[in-house]
Every structure is written in C-alpha cells, then in structure tokens.
Design an enzyme around this catalytic site. Structure first.
Site, PDB file in Angstrom:
ATOM      1  N   THR A 295      -1.283  16.547  -1.423  1.00  0.00           N
ATOM      2  CA  THR A 295      -2.271  15.611  -0.889  1.00  0.00           C
ATOM      3  C   THR A 295      -3.625  16.213  -1.231  1.00  0.00           C
ATOM      4  O   THR A 295      -3.907  17.349  -0.843  1.00  0.00           O
ATOM      5  CB  THR A 295      -2.121  15.450   0.639  1.00  0.00           C
ATOM      6  OG1 THR A 295      -0.800  14.975   0.918  1.00  0.00           O
ATOM      7  CG2 THR A 295      -3.146  14.476   1.188  1.00  0.00           C
TER       8      THR A 295
ATOM      9  N   ASP B 235      -3.103  10.759  -1.076  1.00  0.00           N
ATOM     10  CA  ASP B 235      -1.756  11.162  -0.652  1.00  0.00           C
ATOM     11  C   ASP B 235      -0.752  10.765  -1.740  1.00  0.00           C
ATOM     12  O   ASP B 235      -0.126   9.705  -1.688  1.00  0.00           O
ATOM     13  CB  ASP B 235      -1.417  10.487   0.685  1.00  0.00           C
ATOM     14  CG  ASP B 235      -0.185  11.099   1.318  1.00  0.00           C
ATOM     15  OD1 ASP B 235       0.000  12.325   1.210  1.00  0.00           O
ATOM     16  OD2 ASP B 235       0.608  10.352   1.922  1.00  0.00           O
TER      17      ASP B 235
ATOM     18  N   ASP C 258       0.202  11.731   8.694  1.00  0.00           N
ATOM     19  CA  ASP C 258      -0.210  10.603   7.872  1.00  0.00           C
ATOM     20  C   ASP C 258       0.158   9.311   8.590  1.00  0.00           C
ATOM     21  O   ASP C 258       1.285   9.151   9.059  1.00  0.00           O
ATOM     22  CB  ASP C 258       0.492  10.680   6.514  1.00  0.00           C
ATOM     23  CG  ASP C 258      -0.160   9.765   5.493  1.00  0.00           C
ATOM     24  OD1 ASP C 258      -1.371   9.523   5.605  1.00  0.00           O
ATOM     25  OD2 ASP C 258       0.544   9.297   4.581  1.00  0.00           O
TER      26      ASP C 258
ATOM     27  N   GLU D 160       0.902  -1.313  -4.868  1.00  0.00           N
ATOM     28  CA  GLU D 160       0.375  -2.634  -4.513  1.00  0.00           C
ATOM     29  C   GLU D 160      -0.350  -3.285  -5.681  1.00  0.00           C
ATOM     30  O   GLU D 160      -0.203  -4.482  -5.932  1.00  0.00           O
ATOM     31  CB  GLU D 160      -0.608  -2.515  -3.345  1.00  0.00           C
ATOM     32  CG  GLU D 160       0.019  -2.101  -2.043  1.00  0.00           C
ATOM     33  CD  GLU D 160      -1.061  -1.799  -1.015  1.00  0.00           C
ATOM     34  OE1 GLU D 160      -1.643  -2.730  -0.458  1.00  0.00           O
ATOM     35  OE2 GLU D 160      -1.341  -0.602  -0.790  1.00  0.00           O
TER      36      GLU D 160
ATOM     37  N   GLU E  73      -2.450   7.354  -3.254  1.00  0.00           N
ATOM     38  CA  GLU E  73      -2.802   6.528  -2.098  1.00  0.00           C
ATOM     39  C   GLU E  73      -4.219   6.874  -1.678  1.00  0.00           C
ATOM     40  O   GLU E  73      -4.535   8.038  -1.442  1.00  0.00           O
ATOM     41  CB  GLU E  73      -1.841   6.755  -0.918  1.00  0.00           C
ATOM     42  CG  GLU E  73      -0.473   6.134  -1.122  1.00  0.00           C
ATOM     43  CD  GLU E  73       0.394   6.137   0.133  1.00  0.00           C
ATOM     44  OE1 GLU E  73       0.067   6.893   1.081  1.00  0.00           O
ATOM     45  OE2 GLU E  73       1.387   5.404   0.167  1.00  0.00           O
TER      46      GLU E  73
ATOM     47  N   HIS F  63      -2.282  -3.061   3.546  1.00  0.00           N
ATOM     48  CA  HIS F  63      -1.309  -2.204   2.874  1.00  0.00           C
ATOM     49  C   HIS F  63       0.087  -2.414   3.454  1.00  0.00           C
ATOM     50  O   HIS F  63       1.062  -2.625   2.721  1.00  0.00           O
ATOM     51  CB  HIS F  63      -1.724  -0.733   3.010  1.00  0.00           C
ATOM     52  CG  HIS F  63      -0.684   0.245   2.553  1.00  0.00           C
ATOM     53  ND1 HIS F  63      -0.354   0.419   1.226  1.00  0.00           N
ATOM     54  CD2 HIS F  63       0.109   1.096   3.260  1.00  0.00           C
ATOM     55  CE1 HIS F  63       0.593   1.349   1.121  1.00  0.00           C
ATOM     56  NE2 HIS F  63       0.896   1.784   2.338  1.00  0.00           N
TER      57      HIS F  63
ATOM     58  N   GLU G 240      -6.914   7.195   0.941  1.00  0.00           N
ATOM     59  CA  GLU G 240      -6.988   7.318   2.398  1.00  0.00           C
ATOM     60  C   GLU G 240      -8.275   8.048   2.794  1.00  0.00           C
ATOM     61  O   GLU G 240      -8.903   8.729   1.986  1.00  0.00           O
ATOM     62  CB  GLU G 240      -5.794   8.115   2.950  1.00  0.00           C
ATOM     63  CG  GLU G 240      -4.440   7.539   2.575  1.00  0.00           C
ATOM     64  CD  GLU G 240      -3.299   8.095   3.408  1.00  0.00           C
ATOM     65  OE1 GLU G 240      -3.580   8.692   4.473  1.00  0.00           O
ATOM     66  OE2 GLU G 240      -2.150   7.944   2.991  1.00  0.00           O
TER      67      GLU G 240
ATOM     68  N   LYS H 226       6.509  12.749  -0.301  1.00  0.00           N
ATOM     69  CA  LYS H 226       5.118  12.924   0.103  1.00  0.00           C
ATOM     70  C   LYS H 226       4.736  14.394   0.184  1.00  0.00           C
ATOM     71  O   LYS H 226       3.701  14.726   0.761  1.00  0.00           O
ATOM     72  CB  LYS H 226       4.913  12.303   1.485  1.00  0.00           C
ATOM     73  CG  LYS H 226       5.209  10.815   1.533  1.00  0.00           C
ATOM     74  CD  LYS H 226       4.047   9.989   1.028  1.00  0.00           C
ATOM     75  CE  LYS H 226       4.156   8.557   1.484  1.00  0.00           C
ATOM     76  NZ  LYS H 226       2.879   7.846   1.250  1.00  0.00           N
TER      77      LYS H 226
ATOM     78  N   GLN I 234      11.000   8.278  -2.551  1.00  0.00           N
ATOM     79  CA  GLN I 234      10.860   7.705  -1.208  1.00  0.00           C
ATOM     80  C   GLN I 234      11.902   6.621  -0.926  1.00  0.00           C
ATOM     81  O   GLN I 234      12.497   6.582   0.151  1.00  0.00           O
ATOM     82  CB  GLN I 234       9.449   7.132  -1.060  1.00  0.00           C
ATOM     83  CG  GLN I 234       9.104   6.632   0.330  1.00  0.00           C
ATOM     84  CD  GLN I 234       7.635   6.190   0.448  1.00  0.00           C
ATOM     85  OE1 GLN I 234       6.856   6.332  -0.493  1.00  0.00           O
ATOM     86  NE2 GLN I 234       7.275   5.673   1.603  1.00  0.00           N
TER      87      GLN I 234
ATOM     88  N   ARG J 166       7.339   7.071  -5.358  1.00  0.00           N
ATOM     89  CA  ARG J 166       7.952   5.880  -4.753  1.00  0.00           C
ATOM     90  C   ARG J 166       9.459   5.838  -4.938  1.00  0.00           C
ATOM     91  O   ARG J 166      10.182   5.302  -4.084  1.00  0.00           O
ATOM     92  CB  ARG J 166       7.342   4.613  -5.365  1.00  0.00           C
ATOM     93  CG  ARG J 166       5.836   4.527  -5.260  1.00  0.00           C
ATOM     94  CD  ARG J 166       5.360   4.456  -3.834  1.00  0.00           C
ATOM     95  NE  ARG J 166       3.904   4.376  -3.768  1.00  0.00           N
ATOM     96  CZ  ARG J 166       3.214   4.496  -2.630  1.00  0.00           C
ATOM     97  NH1 ARG J 166       3.830   4.719  -1.479  1.00  0.00           N
ATOM     98  NH2 ARG J 166       1.904   4.419  -2.645  1.00  0.00           N
TER      99      ARG J 166
END
Lengths: 421, 421
Positions: free
Chosen positions: B255, B231, B126, B361, B199, B133, B201, B251, B238, B235
């Site tokens: 996915t 993905d 990844d 975000e 996420e 971002h 992607e 993570k 993380q 948070r």
C-alpha cells in the site's frame, strides 16, 4: 525423550508444565517495570537480572538484550542466539549444576508474580485452518453440502486480526457493544453482544523477519515459539458485519495469550504430520516433514465463584494446515513479516462432539446448550464466566505446557449518549 | 481563507502543493539516517536539525522528539503540541519573519531529497466506505439489485490490512504471485497476478490512542493528518481467496502512501458534510458536524518510458462515511487504537464513469479497457506501469496538496521450486 532433571525440585514433578525440557519465555512485573523470565517448575528464573548482573551473556559483545520484560530484541537475534541461551540455561538449571547456589537468588515464585505481555505483537493474523471447526460452522450457516468453502482445501484461509487487542492471560475482557440484527429485525441496534464466545487456538510467534515469499521449511525456521490463544468472538456482531470483507469488530475486543511462549525447540520431540490431503496442495504449500505437534488441549468454564467444568478436550494435531504452511502462504504475495508477528491457528476442534473449541460449535449455535457441573447451562458466555485454556505435549514422565490461558468476562460498559458529545 | 505568504518564494506559487497554509509532515533520508521535515514550496525545512540545534523546542522541558525521521513521538504528545509547532513554524516561515536568515540554512530542496516513511504504521485498517465504488463492484459481482450488501448503509464496512506492507511513494511494487482460479478451472494454480490493480484512497493517521469506545467527535480529534493511499490489489487472487473471511494476500503486497502527511489543521477550511443519509445511522455513528473534506483527486497512469494519461478525477467528498465515523466504529467493540494506526477510506469513486478510483471499475472488470494517450489500452496494470495519485484542497489562490503518491509495477519474482527447499 525423557525428563531432564533440575535442581529446582518442582521442575521434576510429573504434572508440572515447566520441566527443564521446556524453559518457556515470559515476562513478569517487578518494582521497576517488567523483567524477562523463564519458567522452571513453580519458579521463574529472572533472566533480565541475570543479564544485568553479567551472569549470562546473550550475544558476546552485544549490549543488554532483555531490558523491560520484552523478548523482541532477543527474538531478532535469530535461531543461533535462541539455541545458545537455551543450552546455557539448560546447563545452569540441570541437577548437579555448579551454578545452583548462585542462581537460587534469581528465582521468583510464580505464585507471587504478575505476568505481563512478553513481547509487542507486531501484527496478528488469524487463520481458519481446522477442518472440523470449518465444517461445523459451515454446516450451521450453509448446510452440510456447502460446509467447506471451495477454496478451503487449497489454502489456509486467514484474515488480519487486531494486534492492539492481544492481552496476556489474566486480563479481564469487557463484553463488547456492537451492531446486532436478528434475522427478523428490519434494522440493527447498538447493544452488548448476546452471543459472546471463546475460541481455542494455538498461536505461532514469528521470530525472524522476511521480505518476499518463503518456503514452508523456511517458515518453520522463522517460528520462535508457540502460545495458547483465546480469540474471543462476538458471534452476533460477526453475523451482521462479516459480509463481504470478513470479521472486524466481532474479533477486536480481545485475544488472550498464555503467559508463556513455549520454544519451538521444546516441542521438537512431539512433531506429527498434518492429516492426509484430500486435495493435492500446490508446491508452495507442501511440507517437507512433520510440522504439527501432538499437544493435548482443554477448555474449562467456571461461572463466577463456582467450580470449573471441562467443556472441551482436543489436540493441535487436528489442524489441517500447520503454522509453517500458514506463514508460507502469508508471504506468498510478498507480504513482509516482522519479528513479533503472531499467527493464530484457527479454532482447534476434533471430530467428537466434546472436542469442539468454541461454544458456537459445542452448543450448535445455541440450540443444544452445554450443561455445567453446577447444573447451569451455557449457549454463549455470561458475565462473570472465566474461560481457561490449557495445553501440554506429553513426553515420557514429563509434559511441556503453556501455563493457563485465562480470562473473565466483565459486564458491558455503560455508554454515554455518543451522538451529542 | 487566502494564501499566507512566506519568505520561501516557491511557497507563494499558486500551483504549489505546499504553501505556508499547509506545512505537512514528512521524513527524508540524509547522510546519518533520516530527518523529520516540513514541506514549504519546493523546499523541506529540516525540523530534526532545528530541534537538535536548539532552534525550536517541541515541548518545554522534554528531550528531543524528532529523532530518526520518525514523527511518532511527536504525534503521541497530542493536539496541543501539534498546534504549538504549527504556530511556531507558521510564524518563522511567514513573509518578513526575523528568522528567515537563520532558517535558510535548514532548507533542503525537495528535488534532491529521497523521502522515507515518516512514521511506523502500527496497524492498517482499510474501509469500503465509498458508495459509488461499492455499488460498482457489487453490480459487477452480484448484479444491480444486490449491489450494496445489506449492512452497508448502517456501518463503515472495514477489514484489517497489513501494516508491514505500507511503503512510501516512489517504492517499486513487485507484481505478486498467488492462487488463481478461473471460473472454468477445476483447481487453482500458483502464478503471477494477471489482474493487478490500484485503488485511490485517502488515509487518516491516528495520532492519539484510545482504550474503549470513542464518539465521532472524539475520533475526529484523534486524527493527526491525512495522506494519499494507493491500496494495490490483485483482483484475481482476491476473487478466489476472499470467501468467507475477506481479502488477505490480494491486499498484502503493498500500500503506497504519499510522502507528506497533511495536518488536519490545514484542511479545516475545506470541511464538508457527508452526503444525505439513505438510512438513519445509529447514534454512535452520527456526526456532530462536517467531517469530510473537499479534496480534488486524480490518478495518472504512465506505461514505462511513455507519457502519463489522467485516467480518473474524483473528490474525497464522495465518501459516504468519514474517517471520524470509521474510527468511532473501529473502537465500538472496545478495540484499542494506537498512535500510528492508519485508516484507509476505501476506494473513492464519483458518480461519473471517469471518476472511478480503480481499474476494476474503470474497465468494468476488464470488459471495457481504458484507452491511454499513447493509444495503448489497459484493463489491469502491466509491468512497468507507473501509477500516480495526486490530491489537493483548493483555497483562494492556493492549494493544500499531498505531493505525488507514486509507484511502478515491477515484474513478478522468479520463484525457486519451493516444495523442495
């Protein structure tokens, strides 16, 4: 426990890695591809051919399991099959066994065999679970007050490595190119790593899949066996690339694995507990019993064509987190584990200066080069250097070893002008 | 380029993801396992059965390639085989083709098919190669002056993810447990993630292996096709785990991949260049031509049993590094790549506030919750929420799409007391 004697004489020598008590799994190249083998003294028992010839039955009623020098299908059969084969081979190879005459034709001399990867690595995860290593590295980079990251005592810190770059002992390792940027450089350049290093680790081979979180006890049962690992590391590539998402190309050139997977069963007599906790662990990481092993480890470094220097001696019992704890943590998010996953312990350093499992630590970032018996010094690895890891648990009159885990550093490739092709 | 008309009527509708120009690869469950299929309008062409029945020959003289709903063996045949099958199917499915009558019996309605993973992911990497971002996340965590890490403009920052947790669209995603520690907490606790996120992607599927560094141009040729990727990211897990070695369990839950792999060939008309460089790249990362694609992307969020809100709209052309650059960088250390490797682009955010590809975000770390059409708000995902990614390149009267990439968040598991079992 004491030595179990075998009719294979060399298996009774006190200094062999491979007495009857061990019976590690490996794979070796033969004319028609590769076969699965089990080490016994100086020999390999060709178990693929034993199965093909109907001399052993891995699972009653099932078809052949050991084709192509790949133990993966056997691993997937689970702990009962592992115990069954181990018991059968122990009986057949024991001193006085009726099968000695028949089996002699299935022995191959290790000296004449070329070892190959004994399974396909599904995914490779590398941990950072040795406290002396983490403290040393942290002290170098952040000072002694901030050596250990805040999370370090609470969990086995790990990152996903690259399975495709795991190679078997004896495979040459080409010095990598990468982006390098010194502290005074305005911009990075693309050049061969000048701080190429080894890392002494033990690897746990996952033999059972999981789909959801598992306990530490369950994780321990999932482990098929252990290997030595040299996790080659380009410290200069790492220093520039690793923030904020961790090591990537610095760890992707190669990880060398010992040719033999030592069964968990062979290590049972050598279980020891992890060190006293400095911070109480959350329940999901607490161990119901001893899950480390007393395995003496050493690192030899030999410049090209010159004698080897033993540059480090340590022990797997120095780890702060066991492989079972690492595996339990690995599943905590629901991450599925698969047969053939490989978990690296992290660099195994002891408290003494000569017990450090990487040149980064031994030479303290290059400021205190290591002196070899040849009179040369090393801050990091030079082309032609051969690094050899060895390890053994020592019983009463015998040892359980892994065979040498060795690799030689080859010069960096000449690269074409890659912007134009 | 304009629409190629097909005798499958639904493939000529201007709003279908799957005109004859696309022909993406997928796999669907059937009675006896899974078959490989190619999407055409509202239908799937069962290419496994076409091959089994001798109606198509993937490679003259070779045996069956498309068994078991797995495209891996086909990918391994390389670009000539990819082009050959694409040309044959384009001809057979074109308006007026002689084969229409015969082929009609090989069509399955997508509405009645359950899609499964179309290949085994070898390894998943990844990246973090979207500048908006990285700037947004960096601003939140380190302030606007230090938003982009020092290395960011010089290389596509990436980390190895977990291939075993890649699932196909439609698979439920269980909210993970993990170690959580708020800024004011003395110690972490083990609890379900309270900041679970998506996420947006794009993923590149590697169809050719490499053994040593490759150029950007060679890397582009190695890419078999593209998928949408969600993905999923915890948070809070993380934030506590990611120093110093990067994201790990945050993570590893899942996915989600779109059911269809869009061939690189289908995207050729939509190539665009990466944005102007703000720092000159080292030669090994310079692109010989346009290697991004103009693909409009959107994210929908639907609470359980309620209508969906489109919460983000962006475009793949916003990426700072292309998949080809990422793949070239991935091999720079000599890291071998394998058929079935999957590379995530990193979160694709645009410059506008509603073009951000993650709730982190969109809600600015939870401080500005997103309002849904139902009147509810979201800082992070709640149980029962369904996230759907969609994407399409838009041609003259047609679009090249991926099908919906969707997943629903299920409540965290009840965990037994794991210290004692």
């Amino acid at each position: 426990m004491s030595l179990k004697r075998s009719w294979v004489d060399s298996a009774n020598a006190p200094d062999t890695d491979f007495p009857l008590n061990n019976l590690p799994y490996g794979a070796f190249a033969v004319g028609d591809g590769a076969h699965c083998g089990v080490a016994i003294g100086e020999m390999i028992l060709d178990v693929t051919r034993l199965e093909t010839d109907g001399r052993i039955e891995i699972l009653p009623g099932a078809g052949p399991v050991l084709a192509g020098g790949d133990w993966t299908a056997f691993m997937a059969l689970g702990p009962e099959a592992w115990a069954r084969l181990r018991a059968a081979l122990t009986e057949m190879l024991a001193e006085g066994a009726d099968e000695a005459g028949m089996l002699a034709g299935y022995l191959v001399a290790q000296a004449e065999a070329r070892m190959v990867m004994p399974f396909r690595v599904s995914e490779f995860t590398d941990f950072y679970a040795g406290k002396h290593h983490a403290t040393n590295v942290g002290t170098m980079f952040r000072g002694p007050e901030n050596a250990l990251p805040a999370n370090w005592l609470s969990m086995p810190i790990g990152y996903n490595g690259r399975a495709s770059s795991v190679v078997v002992s004896g495979t040459d390792v080409v010095r990598p190119h990468g982006q390098l940027k010194g502290p005074d450089d305005a911009l990075p350049r693309f050049a061969p790593s000048a701080r190429f290093d080894f890392e002494l680790e033990l690897g746990a081979v996952v033999g059972r899949p999981s789909d959801g979180p598992v306990s530490v006890a369950q994780a321990d049962e999932m482990i098929f066996g252990y290997v030595l690992l040299n996790d080659w590391s380009a410290r200069d590539i790492q220093a520039w690339e690793y923030q904020p998402l961790g090591p990537f190309q610095s760890k992707a050139t190669a990880t060398t694995m010992s040719p033999w997977i030592v069964p968990r069963a062979a290590l049972e007599p050598f279980r020891v507990s992890t060190p006293d906790r400095e911070r109480e662990l959350l329940p999901y990481l607490q161990e119901p019993g001893p899950m480390l092993y007393d395995i003496a480890l050493e690192v030899g470094l030999a410049p090209e064509g010159k004698p080897e220097t033993l540059i480090a001696r340590t022990n797997y019992r120095e780890m702060y987190f066991s492989a079972a704890q690492q595996l339990a943590h690995h599943t905590s998010s629901g991450c599925p584990m698969r047969v053939g996953d490989l978990l690296g312990s992290g660099t195994i350093s002891g408290p003494e200066k000569d017990a450090r499992g990487a040149l980064l630590e031994l030479s303290w970032g290059g400021s205190e080069p290591v002196t070899l018996v040849t009179g040369e010094t090393r801050s990091f690895l030079e082309d032609g250097d051969t690094v050899t890891l060895r390890g053994a648990a020592r019983g009463n009159g015998y040892r359980i070893g892994f065979g040498a885990c060795t690799g030689t550093v080859m010069p960096a490739r000449d690269l074409p002008d890659r912007a134009t092709n």
